[in-house]
Write a protein that holds these residues in place. Sequence first.
Motif, PDB file in Angstrom:
ATOM      1  N   ILE A 235       0.867  -1.177   0.000  1.00  0.00           N
ATOM      2  CA  ILE A 235       0.000   0.000   0.000  1.00  0.00           C
ATOM      3  C   ILE A 235       0.904   1.228   0.000  1.00  0.00           C
ATOM      4  O   ILE A 235       1.709   1.422   0.923  1.00  0.00           O
ATOM      5  CB  ILE A 235      -0.927   0.021   1.225  1.00  0.00           C
ATOM      6  N   TYR A 236       0.804   2.049  -1.036  1.00  0.00           N
ATOM      7  CA  TYR A 236       1.627   3.253  -1.133  1.00  0.00           C
ATOM      8  C   TYR A 236       0.818   4.473  -0.700  1.00  0.00           C
ATOM      9  O   TYR A 236      -0.344   4.636  -1.079  1.00  0.00           O
ATOM     10  CB  TYR A 236       2.110   3.457  -2.564  1.00  0.00           C
ATOM     11  N   ALA A 237       1.458   5.343   0.078  1.00  0.00           N
ATOM     12  CA  ALA A 237       0.857   6.618   0.471  1.00  0.00           C
ATOM     13  C   ALA A 237       1.843   7.741   0.156  1.00  0.00           C
ATOM     14  O   ALA A 237       3.059   7.517   0.118  1.00  0.00           O
ATOM     15  CB  ALA A 237       0.504   6.613   1.951  1.00  0.00           C
ATOM     16  N   ALA A 238       1.320   8.949  -0.038  1.00  0.00           N
ATOM     17  CA  ALA A 238       2.152  10.052  -0.513  1.00  0.00           C
ATOM     18  C   ALA A 238       3.032  10.654   0.573  1.00  0.00           C
ATOM     19  O   ALA A 238       4.101  11.199   0.276  1.00  0.00           O
ATOM     20  CB  ALA A 238       1.264  11.141  -1.123  1.00  0.00           C
ATOM     21  N   THR A 239       2.618  10.566   1.831  1.00  0.00           N
ATOM     22  CA  THR A 239       3.354  11.209   2.914  1.00  0.00           C
ATOM     23  C   THR A 239       3.636  10.220   4.042  1.00  0.00           C
ATOM     24  O   THR A 239       2.953   9.199   4.184  1.00  0.00           O
ATOM     25  CB  THR A 239       2.559  12.390   3.499  1.00  0.00           C
TER      26      THR A 239
END
Length: 575
Positions: A235-239
Motif C-alpha cells: 500500500i503506497y501513500a504520498a506522505t
Amino acid sequence: MEIMTNADKILNKYFGYDEFRPGQREVIESILSGRNTVAIFHTGGGKSICYQIPALMFNGTTIVISPLISLMKDQVDELLMRNISSTFISSTLSDKEISIRLDNIKKGMYKIVYIAPERFYSDDFINALSYIHIPFVAIDEAHCISQWGHNFRPAYLKIKDFISAIGSPVVAAFTATANHKVQKDIIRFLGMEKCRLYIASFDRPNLTFKVEHPEDEGLFILKYIKKHIKKPGIIYAATRANVEKVYIMLLERGIKVGMYHGGMDGVARNATQEAFLSGKTKVMVATSAFGMGINKEDVRYIIHYNMPKSIEDYYQEAGRAGRDGKSAECILLYSPNDYNINRYLIESNYPPLKLVERVYNRIYNRGGVGIPMPFLVRSFNISPNLVESAIKKLVEYDYIQIKGGVAYDINKGQFDLTQDDIDTHRQIELDKLDKIQEYCMTDECLRVFILKYFNEKPDFKKCNNCSSCGVMPNKEEQFLVENLLDDILGVADESSKPDIDTKLLSKLKRLRKRIAKRQGQDAHAVLEDDILKDIAAIKPTSKRQLAKVVGFTSDKMKIYGEELLQEVHRYLKGC
C-alpha cells in the motif's frame, strides 16, 4: 552464436535460470557485439541481468551508474552472494571506506563497480579508474538525464564527458519509463546516435488496473486486505503521516503489517523489508522510498492510498505487482484532495532562486569545513521546510553534497542556476500531475490510457481487464473454463480445421511485427506464417489449445504464448 552460448551458461551458473526473459537475449547480444544499446523494459522486466552478464563476460571492470544508493547496495549484496566480485561507492560511505574501495579498484579486484552520479566530481575516483580497463558502462534509470523524465538529475548530463574520458567503452542505457521525448534525450545527451534501441511493450496483461473513489479509503483497504489475507501486497501513500495512519489502522485491527518510509532509521527499514521479503509480513505500507530493487515476484496487489505525482511514478510502483507473470491487481484510490496534496509537494520542492543562492553561498563560504545540517537549517530565520527544499535543490543540481550530516560545497562557488530552470522543471511536474488526474477521471480503458501515454499504440480499444472496461474472470477460473471446453469440444484436427479468419490473421501479423521490432529480429524469424494461419483458423483461447498448433514449440509458448492468447481474446470480444 558462440557468445550467446556462453551467456546461457553464465545465466544458469550465477543466476540459476535456464532461459532468458523476452527481450533480454537480444539486448545482451547487442552489448556483447560491441554496440551501444538503449533498452526500455517495464518494471520487473529484468534489466539488471542485461548488464550484469556482459560485465562478467567482458575483460576488465564494468561501471554501473545509478542514482539509487539503496538499490546499488542491494544489488552488490546479491552479486557477492553469487560469488561475483563487486562493490559500490557513494556518499553514504566513510572517507576511509571509500579510500579502501578505490585502492581495490586500482588493483582490479572488482568485475562490477556501482557508482552514484556524484562520483564525477571526485578526482580520486577518476584517478582510480585510470589504473584499470573499463570495457563497458551501464546507465540505470537513464530517464534521469532528461528534464522531461521523472526524477531529472542534472549530474547525468556529465556522463557523456565521463564516457569520453575513459576511452569510449561500450555503453548501454536502461529505463522502465521513457516516452519518445525522453528516449531522444537519452540518445542525444549520452552521445549514442549510433545505437540499437530496444523497446519492450509497456503492456502487462496479467495486471488488472482499477481506479476507485471510496468515501473511506481506510475502510476500503481494510476490507480488501481481509478478503485477500494470505496474499502479499503493498500500500503506497504520498506522505509519512499517511503511511503511519494506515499502518496503525491495520495494526489495531490485527493485520500483520510492516511500515517503511525515509524517516525511519536504517535498522528498522531493513528489518521491516526483510520481514516482507521472507513472507513473515504480508502487507507493507510505504512511501515511494520502498520498492526500488525489491526482488519479490509474488506481490498480488498494489494499492495507492493517494494519487502519485505522475503516470511514470504510478506505473513504476504498480509494476512491482505480478512479476511472476500471474494475475495481480493495481488499485488507485482517488480523492479530489490528492491533487492539492501533490501540488503542494511539487511547489515545496521549487523554492525561490534567491533563497537557493543564499543557502549555497553560506555553505560555500565555510570552505572545506562544511556546515552541519541542523545548524544550517536553523541559521535562516524562515520556515525550516523552505530551507530544506533549497538544500534539496542544491543537492539535485550538484552544487553541494551531504556527508555525515554535513553540507559541503562541490561546485567551487560557481552558481549559475536560474529562475527559468526552476520554473521549467516545476511546470513539467505540474503537467504530469494533471495527466494522472485525468487518468483517475477518465472513462477510457485504463490500459489504453497508459499505453498511449508511453507512445505505444494499442490494437484494442477495450482490455476487459480494468475498472473502465469491466474485469475478466481471474486466471484460475478462466483456466478451469477453458480446459472444460477442451474436454467437451476437443480441438479441431487437421481434416476438420475451420477456414482461416483473415481479419484475425492481420492482427496476428501486426502483433508479430511489433514483437520483431522489439527484439530486433526479422518477423518471420519470430513466428512463421503457417503458425499464424493455424492460430487464425483455430482461434485458441488457452495454452492447451495453442500448444496443439503445429510448429508452436514449448519455447515459443514461453516467449509468445501470453501475447498471442491476449490478441485472440481481444478479437473474439470485438475489441
